[in-house]
Design a protein around this motif. Structure first.
Motif, mmCIF file in Angstrom:
data_model
loop_
_atom_site.group_PDB
_atom_site.id
_atom_site.type_symbol
_atom_site.label_atom_id
_atom_site.label_comp_id
_atom_site.label_asym_id
_atom_site.label_seq_id
_atom_site.Cartn_x
_atom_site.Cartn_y
_atom_site.Cartn_z
ATOM 1 N N PRO A 165 38.456 36.685 30.736
ATOM 2 C CA PRO A 165 38.052 35.312 31.066
ATOM 3 C C PRO A 165 39.251 34.447 31.477
ATOM 4 O O PRO A 165 40.298 34.467 30.832
ATOM 5 C CB PRO A 165 37.431 34.802 29.766
ATOM 6 N N GLY A 166 39.089 33.727 32.578
ATOM 7 C CA GLY A 166 40.135 32.820 33.057
ATOM 8 C C GLY A 166 41.110 33.451 34.024
ATOM 9 O O GLY A 166 41.911 32.758 34.642
ATOM 10 N N LEU A 167 41.073 34.783 34.179
ATOM 11 C CA LEU A 167 41.963 35.465 35.119
ATOM 12 C C LEU A 167 41.113 36.120 36.187
ATOM 13 O O LEU A 167 40.306 37.005 35.887
ATOM 14 C CB LEU A 167 42.814 36.521 34.422
ATOM 15 N N ALA A 168 41.267 35.659 37.400
ATOM 16 C CA ALA A 168 40.477 36.218 38.500
ATOM 17 C C ALA A 168 41.412 36.662 39.609
ATOM 18 O O ALA A 168 42.443 36.043 39.855
ATOM 19 C CB ALA A 168 39.494 35.180 39.034
ATOM 20 N N SER A 169 41.042 37.747 40.257
ATOM 21 C CA SER A 169 41.804 38.204 41.416
ATOM 22 C C SER A 169 40.811 38.475 42.535
ATOM 23 O O SER A 169 39.611 38.654 42.299
ATOM 24 C CB SER A 169 42.608 39.465 41.090
ATOM 25 N N ILE A 170 41.338 38.499 43.750
ATOM 26 C CA ILE A 170 40.479 38.732 44.911
ATOM 27 C C ILE A 170 41.187 39.702 45.842
ATOM 28 O O ILE A 170 42.418 39.675 45.967
ATOM 29 C CB ILE A 170 40.131 37.403 45.622
ATOM 30 N N ALA A 171 40.410 40.565 46.466
ATOM 31 C CA ALA A 171 40.968 41.529 47.423
ATOM 32 C C ALA A 171 39.972 41.688 48.559
ATOM 33 O O ALA A 171 38.784 41.416 48.409
ATOM 34 C CB ALA A 171 41.222 42.868 46.732
#
Length: 173
Positions: free
Chosen positions: A98-104
């Motif tokens: 929760p609170g850590l998001a990444s995108i690729a």
């Protein structure tokens, strides 16, 4: 116009008095900071376009070429991954904690949607409400003051000795 070819999607997009025609999906092994269209890429696009055009395009009519690299996501990497032509162009958001998001993945043309999706994912577990995304309302870099300049298109055209339509076109871009 959008057409499917043997190895890519070909599109024709009007751009002023010109057309943008593309694309290829060529593997790139050169410097990632310097992607470039090859002569083979250009010939491929001309050949594919000329199969459907009543008046064939020639190499002499090509006035500009651009190239870029896509960050593709293959969920099977390391397990016999697919050719890049078969990989999705969609972006993928991951929230490992929760609170850590990444995108690729994704495309530069959808970066505002990508920004919204990754921020929404990062704040989804917050205990308090977070305001909705405004990325579609934020002016692009260099666009500050655009709203104030648009009514002055006629004066700008006179000041610089260009057609008003050209000024309005540039302001619209």
């Amino acid at each position: 116009m959008i057409l499917r070819t043997g190895k890519s999607v070909l599109f024709f997009i009007p751009w002023g008095e010109h057309w943008i025609v593309g694309t290829t999906d060529t593997d790139w092994s050169g410097d990632r900071a310097e992607p470039a269209a090859t002569e083979e890429d250009i010939e491929y696009i001309l050949s594919a376009a000329n199969r459907v055009l009543a008046k064939p395009l020639t190499r002499a009519e090509v006035i500009a070429v651009y190239a870029g690299l896509r960050p593709l996501v293959d969920p099977r990497v390391g397990n016999g991954s697919k050719p890049t032509t078969k990989l999705s162009r969609e972006h993928v958001v991951d929230v490992p904690v929760p609170g850590l998001a990444s995108i690729a993945g994704g495309k530069f043309t959808t970066y505002r949607l990508m920004a919204r999706d990754v921020v929404d994912a990062a704040v989804a577990a917050f205990s308090h409400e977070v305001p909705g995304s405004v990325t579609d309302q934020v002016p692009l870099l260099g666009a500050g003051g655009l709203a104030a300049v648009q009514p002055a298109a006629g004066r700008l055209a006179e000041d610089y000795g260009v057609a008003r339509a050209a000024v309005e076109h540039l302001l619209g871009r």
